[in-house]
Design an enzyme around this catalytic site. Structure first.
Site, PDB file in Angstrom:
ATOM      1  N   GLY A 143      26.023  -9.899  46.546  1.00  0.00           N
ATOM      2  CA  GLY A 143      26.037  -8.730  45.666  1.00  0.00           C
ATOM      3  C   GLY A 143      24.655  -8.528  45.095  1.00  0.00           C
ATOM      4  O   GLY A 143      23.784  -7.919  45.706  1.00  0.00           O
ATOM      5  N   GLY A 152      46.076  10.395  24.355  1.00  0.00           N
ATOM      6  CA  GLY A 152      47.410   9.811  24.358  1.00  0.00           C
ATOM      7  C   GLY A 152      47.997   9.774  25.756  1.00  0.00           C
ATOM      8  O   GLY A 152      47.310   9.539  26.743  1.00  0.00           O
ATOM      9  N   GLY A 153      49.297  10.037  25.860  1.00  0.00           N
ATOM     10  CA  GLY A 153      49.973   9.984  27.153  1.00  0.00           C
ATOM     11  C   GLY A 153      49.427  10.974  28.158  1.00  0.00           C
ATOM     12  O   GLY A 153      49.447  10.715  29.369  1.00  0.00           O
ATOM     13  N   GLU A 166      23.608  -0.598  40.790  1.00  0.00           N
ATOM     14  CA  GLU A 166      22.197  -0.919  40.537  1.00  0.00           C
ATOM     15  C   GLU A 166      22.051  -2.192  39.698  1.00  0.00           C
ATOM     16  O   GLU A 166      21.129  -2.329  38.903  1.00  0.00           O
ATOM     17  CB  GLU A 166      21.467   0.248  39.828  1.00  0.00           C
ATOM     18  N   THR A 181      24.680  -5.530  37.998  1.00  0.00           N
ATOM     19  CA  THR A 181      25.718  -5.681  36.985  1.00  0.00           C
ATOM     20  C   THR A 181      25.114  -5.863  35.595  1.00  0.00           C
ATOM     21  O   THR A 181      23.908  -6.076  35.440  1.00  0.00           O
ATOM     22  CB  THR A 181      26.582  -6.908  37.296  1.00  0.00           C
ATOM     23  N   GLU A 218      25.460  -8.390  33.789  1.00  0.00           N
ATOM     24  CA  GLU A 218      24.916  -9.752  33.714  1.00  0.00           C
ATOM     25  C   GLU A 218      23.504  -9.813  34.287  1.00  0.00           C
ATOM     26  O   GLU A 218      22.620 -10.496  33.728  1.00  0.00           O
ATOM     27  CB  GLU A 218      25.843 -10.714  34.467  1.00  0.00           C
TER      28      GLU A 218
END
Length: 401
Positions: A135, A355-356, A379, A381, A383
């Site tokens: 990745g 809401g719903g 582009e 993560t 992290e």
């Protein structure tokens, strides 16, 4: 009331470009985006309109037929387009990164050959780093190029290629050990190749196959694909910059500006989510009054608007830093990290306000709710961004003990 995310210090030309793009988004993208997204249909009519506006050449120098605009102008246009439909901004972004890499690192022959047609939108760009087994760890690339005479033979499988089917030029990063002895650092033995192909799926040139579209949760419409190279022969003059071993640095330069683009996309999606949320809050009534008059909703709207403003300011700062010629990996990493995280939070708050009904495909916020997560990983993560930010901070604030 002043519109959120205004940018100070723009020229008249920049303001005119943004006004034109905003009008196009309001009239040509927003009314059809949800319907096209639900069908996972490529927005050909929208793309043709962007081509007529000259956006495919926005940052390509005027000498090659482009508009020669800044990264800031480009990022602000992306913000507007993503506000309409994030997938359309992805179509532009990958094209832009390849054009930027050509402009910065290409030989004169490569610039003369590709940039005028890219500016006109006749050649559409895509770039490819990732592979099925990796990745963010670009150094683990296994796709390889071996030199045979005046050609290189490429083999390997690439993954997550935006514009894989519709593009006609792909910048592909592979390992190339030629001229780099065993033990060379991985990032010094990588090369970017400029691969021309026919648009479409299947075998698009001898040795190169685009299997088909990857079915995704969101980010639909735009084609995301694999790319399989099996004995793909590329002339030596299609090595980006003409010298092997520089591909990692070329790609990272492109990704750096790409991170500003992802930040801009996050800003645009968040703006649209806020617009939908604040409008619905004034239309929906509970306990005898619009829910916008309930303090809990007002607090939520206040937080959403503040996040939109903060993300926009960091994105603009990162773009201006790059335009000044300075290193901007710290600012771009911060902007990408904050804008993508805030985008997710603003979209979720708008979803909660609905809401719903937010769970219904009839409402636009449902589409945004599925699109926002892509920005958390595209582009690099969150992290990875924090690793970049942390390392740069330690460089700037090194303790001298």
């Amino acid at each position: 009331m002043a519109r959120l995310a205004q940018t100070a210090g723009l020229t008249d030309i920049q303001q005119e470009i943004l006004s034109t793009v905003r009008d196009f988004v309001d009239k040509e993208i927003i009314p059809v985006a949800t319907e096209l997204e639900h069908r996972d249909e490529y927005p050909q009519q929208i793309v043709d309109g962007l081509k007529e506006l000259g956006l495919f050449g926005l940052m390509i120098p005027e000498e090659y037929g482009g508009l020669g605009e800044s990264l800031l102008t480009y990022a602000l246009c992306v913000e507007e387009i993503a506000r309409g439909w994030m997938s359309v901004s992805g179509i532009i972004n990958t094209h832009f990164i390849v054009a930027y890499m050509l402009k910065q690192h290409g030989t004169q022959e490569q610039k003369d050959h590709f940039l005028p047609r890219m500016a006109a939108g006749d050649i559409r760009g895509a770039f490819s780093m990732s592979e099925p087994g990796l990745g963010s760890d670009v150094s683990a690339i296994t796709s390889k190029a071996v030199k045979e005479g005046d050609e290189y033979v490429l083999n390997g499988q690439k993954m997550w290629l935006t514009n894989g089917g519709t593009s006609s030029l792909v910048a592909v990063l592979v390992r190339s050990d030629e001229g780099h002895p065993e033990g060379t650092a991985p990032h010094k033995s990588m090369t970017t190749f400029l691969v021309e192909k026919e648009p479409g799926f299947g075998e698009v040139r001898p040795g190169l196959t685009i299997p088909g579209k990857i079915d995704k949760m969101g980010y639909k419409g735009v084609d995301t694909t694999e790319l399989i190279m099996d004995g793909l022969r590329i002339p030596a003059d299609r090595v980006l910059g003409g010298v092997t071993g520089r591909g990692f640095y070329q790609m990272m330069d492109g990704v750096e500006v790409g991170r500003v683009n992802v930040a801009a996309r996050g800003c645009g999606v968040a703006q649209r989510a806020f617009e939908l949320g604040v409008r619905y809050a004034q239309q929906r009534h509970t306990f005898g009054k619009p829910i916008a008059q309930h303090q809990a909703i007002q607090f939520k709207l206040a937080e959403m608007a503040t996040k939109v403003e903060a993300a926009h300011a960091m994105m603009v700062n990162a773009a201006r830093k790059k335009d000044s010629g300075e290193r901007n990996d710290l600012e771009a990493g911060m902007a990408k990290y904050l804008a993508s995280e805030y985008c997710k939070e603003v979209v979720e708050d708008a979803f909660r306000i609905h809401g719903g009904y937010g769970f219904s495909k009839e409402y636009e916020i449902e589409r945004l709710y599925r699109e926002a997560p892509m920005l958390l990983i595209g582009e690099g993560t969150a992290e990875i961004q924090k690793m970049i930010i942390g390392r740069r901070l330690l460089e700037e604030y090194r303790f001298q003990g």
